[in-house]
Design a protein around this motif. Structure first.
Motif, PDB file in Angstrom:
ATOM      1  N   ILE B 306      -2.285  -0.401  -2.929  1.00 58.27           N
ATOM      2  CA  ILE B 306      -3.542   0.113  -1.862  1.00 58.27           C
ATOM      3  C   ILE B 306      -2.819   1.413  -1.163  1.00 58.27           C
ATOM      4  CG2 ILE B 306      -4.134  -0.399   0.371  1.00 58.27           C
ATOM      5  CD1 ILE B 306      -3.928  -3.286  -0.463  1.00 58.27           C
ATOM      6  N   PHE B 307      -1.489   1.403  -1.083  1.00 59.95           N
ATOM      7  CA  PHE B 307      -0.884   2.788  -0.501  1.00 59.95           C
ATOM      8  C   PHE B 307      -1.318   3.804  -1.504  1.00 59.95           C
ATOM      9  CE2 PHE B 307       2.290   0.694   1.859  1.00 59.95           C
ATOM     10  CZ  PHE B 307       2.172   1.042   2.906  1.00 59.95           C
ATOM     11  N   GLN B 308      -1.086   3.978  -2.953  1.00 57.68           N
ATOM     12  CA  GLN B 308      -1.223   4.706  -3.886  1.00 57.68           C
ATOM     13  C   GLN B 308      -2.753   5.045  -3.944  1.00 57.68           C
ATOM     14  OE1 GLN B 308       0.883   6.630  -5.287  1.00 57.68           O
ATOM     15  NE2 GLN B 308       0.167   7.227  -7.114  1.00 57.68           N
ATOM     16  N   PHE B 309      -3.521   4.055  -3.866  1.00 53.67           N
ATOM     17  CA  PHE B 309      -5.057   4.522  -3.872  1.00 53.67           C
ATOM     18  C   PHE B 309      -5.574   5.087  -2.900  1.00 53.67           C
ATOM     19  CE2 PHE B 309      -9.229   3.334  -2.809  1.00 53.67           C
ATOM     20  CZ  PHE B 309      -9.916   3.726  -3.926  1.00 53.67           C
ATOM     21  N   LEU B 310      -5.114   4.621  -1.487  1.00 54.39           N
ATOM     22  CA  LEU B 310      -5.599   5.342  -0.288  1.00 54.39           C
ATOM     23  C   LEU B 310      -4.867   7.103  -0.338  1.00 54.39           C
ATOM     24  CD1 LEU B 310      -4.908   3.122   2.596  1.00 54.39           C
ATOM     25  CD2 LEU B 310      -6.980   3.793   1.423  1.00 54.39           C
ATOM     26  N   VAL B 365     -11.549  -0.507   1.210  1.00 50.35           N
ATOM     27  CA  VAL B 365     -10.289  -1.197   0.938  1.00 50.35           C
ATOM     28  C   VAL B 365      -9.386  -1.648   2.182  1.00 50.35           C
ATOM     29  CG1 VAL B 365      -8.202  -0.347  -0.243  1.00 50.35           C
ATOM     30  CG2 VAL B 365     -10.399   0.276  -1.195  1.00 50.35           C
ATOM     31  N   PHE B 366      -9.298  -0.715   3.086  1.00 50.50           N
ATOM     32  CA  PHE B 366      -8.762  -0.837   4.249  1.00 50.50           C
ATOM     33  C   PHE B 366      -9.121  -2.291   4.874  1.00 50.50           C
ATOM     34  CE2 PHE B 366      -8.222  -1.049   8.929  1.00 50.50           C
ATOM     35  CZ  PHE B 366      -6.977  -0.862   9.349  1.00 50.50           C
ATOM     36  N   PHE B 367     -10.219  -2.569   4.988  1.00 48.44           N
ATOM     37  CA  PHE B 367     -10.616  -3.919   5.641  1.00 48.44           C
ATOM     38  C   PHE B 367     -10.372  -5.101   5.136  1.00 48.44           C
ATOM     39  CE2 PHE B 367     -12.913  -1.083   8.845  1.00 48.44           C
ATOM     40  CZ  PHE B 367     -12.272  -1.274   9.777  1.00 48.44           C
ATOM     41  N   PHE B 368     -10.544  -4.905   3.603  1.00 50.58           N
ATOM     42  CA  PHE B 368     -10.702  -6.209   2.766  1.00 50.58           C
ATOM     43  C   PHE B 368      -9.172  -6.301   2.568  1.00 50.58           C
ATOM     44  CE2 PHE B 368     -14.988  -5.222   1.941  1.00 50.58           C
ATOM     45  CZ  PHE B 368     -15.696  -6.582   2.368  1.00 50.58           C
ATOM     46  N   MET B 369      -8.385  -5.222   2.296  1.00 48.96           N
ATOM     47  CA  MET B 369      -7.111  -5.773   2.060  1.00 48.96           C
ATOM     48  C   MET B 369      -5.772  -5.474   3.105  1.00 48.96           C
ATOM     49  SD  MET B 369      -6.992  -5.328  -1.793  1.00 48.96           S
ATOM     50  CE  MET B 369      -8.148  -4.748  -3.106  1.00 48.96           C
ATOM     51  N   GLN B 370      -6.257  -5.421   4.241  1.00 48.96           N
ATOM     52  CA  GLN B 370      -5.346  -5.140   5.296  1.00 48.96           C
ATOM     53  C   GLN B 370      -3.925  -5.746   5.211  1.00 48.96           C
ATOM     54  OE1 GLN B 370      -6.569  -6.070   9.324  1.00 48.96           O
ATOM     55  NE2 GLN B 370      -6.947  -3.815   9.748  1.00 48.96           N
ATOM     56  N   LYS B 371      -4.066  -7.180   4.975  1.00 50.76           N
ATOM     57  CA  LYS B 371      -2.963  -8.125   4.889  1.00 50.76           C
ATOM     58  C   LYS B 371      -2.060  -7.382   3.984  1.00 50.76           C
ATOM     59  CE  LYS B 371      -2.974 -11.852   2.460  1.00 50.76           C
ATOM     60  NZ  LYS B 371      -3.513 -13.222   1.744  1.00 50.76           N
ATOM     61  N   TYR B 372      -2.177  -6.956   2.821  1.00 48.69           N
ATOM     62  CA  TYR B 372      -1.134  -6.336   1.938  1.00 48.69           C
ATOM     63  C   TYR B 372      -0.899  -5.065   2.387  1.00 48.69           C
ATOM     64  CZ  TYR B 372      -2.698  -9.835  -1.435  1.00 48.69           C
ATOM     65  OH  TYR B 372      -3.049 -11.051  -1.913  1.00 48.69           O
ATOM     66  N   LEU B 373      -1.548  -4.207   3.066  1.00 49.04           N
ATOM     67  CA  LEU B 373      -1.138  -2.799   3.390  1.00 49.04           C
ATOM     68  C   LEU B 373      -0.076  -3.243   4.525  1.00 49.04           C
ATOM     69  CD1 LEU B 373      -2.092  -0.054   3.248  1.00 49.04           C
ATOM     70  CD2 LEU B 373      -3.754  -0.234   5.277  1.00 49.04           C
TER      71      LEU B 373
END
Lengths: 332, 383
Positions: B306-310, B365-373
């Motif tokens: 996620i980091f890399q994608f953002l 991506v942020f709202f769906f994967m916030q947990k991992y972020l």
């Protein structure tokens, strides 16, 4: 070839190349170079295990060395040469040129201003947000809304905030909310916020503070959760008010985390480029080092002075780098 | 916990209200741009976005149809029509109207104004009007009608249609796909390389391991600005110049320190027993890595992805330097938006929409994967 196809191929080649490399290099090591059989089986196993870590590390080390470590040295070398003289060694001339450029001092001054204000404000707002949302029912929703700007690009944020700062002539409706509020509060005429020297820096900083607060909040909020309940209960029994609990009980216990957040944001600030590039491009005395460097490198084509400016950024990052490395080593 | 001593209702309320103020402050700028992207150019220039969600009162002047459109009903000459429709305006509700600029609200809707020998004009709330006269209407221009009308909030999808699908759509659709082309390989490839390295740094014992970890930690903060010229020279010298291959490699290199650091920190925390049991049972290091470590490290892999994608999606500098050449075929969205800021700085409907097209994917991506972020952030900076 169509770029998307090229992309798919890159994924395929990259992934299968990586997996293939690791798989076959291990087989070669175990089966052919140091086979675990015959008279030297024991010795061979030991030797294979000495080599194996380097097989696993090899691609990463190459990439890190080539893409991050080598450029530091090469940039330093470039900063001592002059491109227009065919890369001749010119000693400290580029640094002298840099120090004689008033734009550089402007950029350095602004960068120091950014360094003072942005980490402090982001951490303070982050702490405030973490504390406020800690015990309320809709705290998680509040947190994720404050955290949201983290996902927005600096360029997107620049557009968002340009609309906030928009100014229209006095006799028309304002469409920038800041000017609308300013006029409603009794301001006499709409302000061009981004072209007021000195103060415009703060309007640019607001954008980064807005983005980084969420980051600070997430980390500090986890730290606040980790503060032992007994210490807070003891303070309450002793008659502490909420402010005392916050500043005298909680903050001292999470000070380590606050420092980490502060330094992380400091590094982000040192590299800030997109916001200034997109919003003012360094006009009206808002230049910062990263954008100054970009100007020198790609607009003026002056690799020497540009590299010298990059080395200044590196120099500013250095204390944090050393501090981080020492911390990491202490843990091991 | 809410009723422990010292939690006074006043404090609770103050907390709630301050939290709400903070959230609103943080949300307002984005909401402003989002709403603006659904308004037409005229609306954006006409009023602040915060007014657009309420019905708006406006004063406008519209001319009734001219004498050429008159019909005859018995002895009467009549001109009929709808003020909003004939101007192509959105339906509004007329509260007051007038026929002269000095008295623009002389009549309320439904009333009839007697204009002497010019005729009798009546205007309904919905804009229907009837202008009748005993003698024939003359003159080229229609009667002026001044309206005070309240029009409901009005939003449109036209901006998105223009920016994404029209030919002159400022290249956003192309830039969108280019960005995607940059992002996906640049997210996937560093993960694999980093995962192997992280495993070696976490679970294999060898000389110089501590030094290497310190090296990675040091590289975490090296500003990528330093890498621009040396790498561009390098790319030119090996013949890939500016292009996708270069930008993929650059993003991979720049993303590796964080990837290795995050993954190593996570892998070190995995239970030692599992790995040692597997070793005793004769699994090779490669098997341990593929069958045990990778599946168990999924949360950390997801965080980094996620980091890399953002980061690659939102990046401007690396794209500018390593990808975008003078033809402009490989432009990415962030570049396109900064171009628009320069060339069409006043066209908020295009800017706002273009910006939102670019922001929407990371936000999803942020709202769906916030947990991992969040998990990744915590692992990456708190020690």
């Amino acid at each position: 070839m169509h770029p998307a196809l090229q992309g798919l191929m890159m994924i395929f080649v990259g992934v299968s190349g990586c997996v293939g490399y690791f798989y076959f290099s291990n087989i070669v090591l175990d089966k052919f170079i140091f086979p675990a059989k015959g008279e030297h089986a024991g010795r061979n196993i030991n030797r294979a295990n000495l080599v194996r870590p380097w097989l696993f590390l090899f691609p990463a080390l190459i990439a890190l060395g080539l893409y991050l470590a080598y450029p530091v040295i090469e940039t330093f070398r470039l900063s001592l040469t002059d491109r227009s003289q065919g890369g001749a060694f010119v000693g400290a001339d580029n640094y002298a040129a840099l120090f004689n450029d008033p734009k550089f001092w402007e950029a350095l001054r602004n960068n120091l201003l950014w360094l003072l204000v942005v980490p402090a404000m982001s951490t303070a707002f982050g702490l405030l947000a973490a504390q406020l949302t800690d015990r309320i029912k809709w705290g998680n929703i509040a947190k994720s809304l404050i955290f949201m700007p983290m996902a927005i690009s600096f360029v997107g944020a620049a557009v968002i905030w340009k609309l906030v700062y928009d100014a229209r002539p006095i006799d028309t409706n304002q469409i920038g909310i800041l000017n609308a509020v300013y006029l409603a509060l009794g301001g006499d005429e709409p302000q061009q916020w981004l072209s007021k020297p000195f103060w415009n820096n703060f309007f640019l900083m607001a954008v980064l503070i807005w983005i980084q607060t969420g980051f600070a909040m997430v980390i500090l909020s986890a730290a606040i959760r980790g503060v032992p309940e007994e210490t807070i209960e003891a303070a309450i029994i002793d008659g502490a008010n909420p402010f005392q609990i916050f500043f005298k009980i909680k903050v001292p216990q999470i000070i380590g985390t606050i420092v980490v957040v502060w330094t992380t944001i400091t590094i982000t600030v040192l590299k800030v480029f997109d916001i200034v590039f997109a919003m003012t491009n360094g006009q009206w005395e808002t230049q910062v080092l990263a954008n100054y460097m970009y100007d020198k490198l790609f607009r003026a084509g002056d690799w020497g002075v540009g590299s010298a400016a990059a080395m200044i950024i590196m120099l500013l990052v250095m204390p944090i780098l050393v501090w981080n490395v020492r911390n990491a080593r202490k843990e091991m | 916990m809410d009723n422990i001593a010292g939690r006074k209702p006043a404090v609770v309320w103050a907390t709630q209200i301050s939290a709400a103020v903070l959230v609103i402050l943080w949300l307002l700028p984005t909401v402003g741009l989002l709403i603006s992207s659904f308004r037409s150019a005229d609306q954006i220039a006409g009023s602040g976005w915060w007014q657009s969600i309420f019905p708006q009162e406006q004063n406008i002047m519209i001319r009734a149809k001219s004498a050429a459109d008159q019909t005859q009903e018995g002895a009467l000459y009549v001109i009929e029509g709808n003020l909003f429709e004939q101007e192509g305006l959105d339906q509004g509700e007329i509260s007051a109207w007038g026929t002269s600029s000095r008295a623009i609200a002389a009549y309320t809707s439904g009333q009839t104004a007697d204009l002497g020998n010019k005729g009798r004009l009546s205007v309904q709330a919905n804009g229907d009007y009837r202008f009748e006269n005993n003698s024939e209407f003359s003159g080229k221009r229609g009667q002026r009608v001044f309206l005070t009308s309240v029009s409901p909030p009005n939003f449109t999808l036209d901006n998105y249609k223009n920016v994404l699908f029209s030919d002159g759509g400022d290249g956003m659709a192309k830039a969108f796909f280019n960005t995607l082309t940059v992002t996906i390989p640049a997210t996937i490839i560093p993960i694999l390389i980093a995962a192997f390295a992280a495993y070696a740094l976490a679970w294999m014992d060898f000389k110089g391991r501590a030094l290497l970890i310190a090296f990675v930690v040091g590289l975490l903060v090296v500003p990528l600005q330093l890498a621009l010229i040396p790498l561009l020279k390098f790319h030119n010298s090996i013949g890939i110049g500016k292009g996708y291959l270069g930008v993929w490699m650059a993003h991979t290199g720049f993303g590796l320190p964080l990837a290795i650091y995050l993954l190593r920190n996570y892998m070190v925390g995995l239970p030692k027993d599992i790995i040692e049991n597997a070793r005793v049972d004769g699994a090779t290091e490669f098997q341990i890595f593929i069958k045990i470590i990778l599946p168990l490290s999924f949360p950390a892999l997801a965080s980094f992805a996620i980091f890399q994608f953002l980061w690659t999606w939102n990046d401007l500098l690396v794209g500018l330097v390593f990808l975008i050449d003078s033809t402009g075929d490989t432009t990415i969205m962030t570049r396109q938006i900064t171009e628009l800021l320069g060339s069409r700085g006043g066209n908020w409907e295009i800017l706002a929409t273009a910006a939102f097209v670019s922001i929407s994917v990371p936000l999803a991506v942020f709202f769906f994967m916030q947990k991992y972020l969040v998990r990744g952030l915590l692992a990456g900076s708190v020690k």
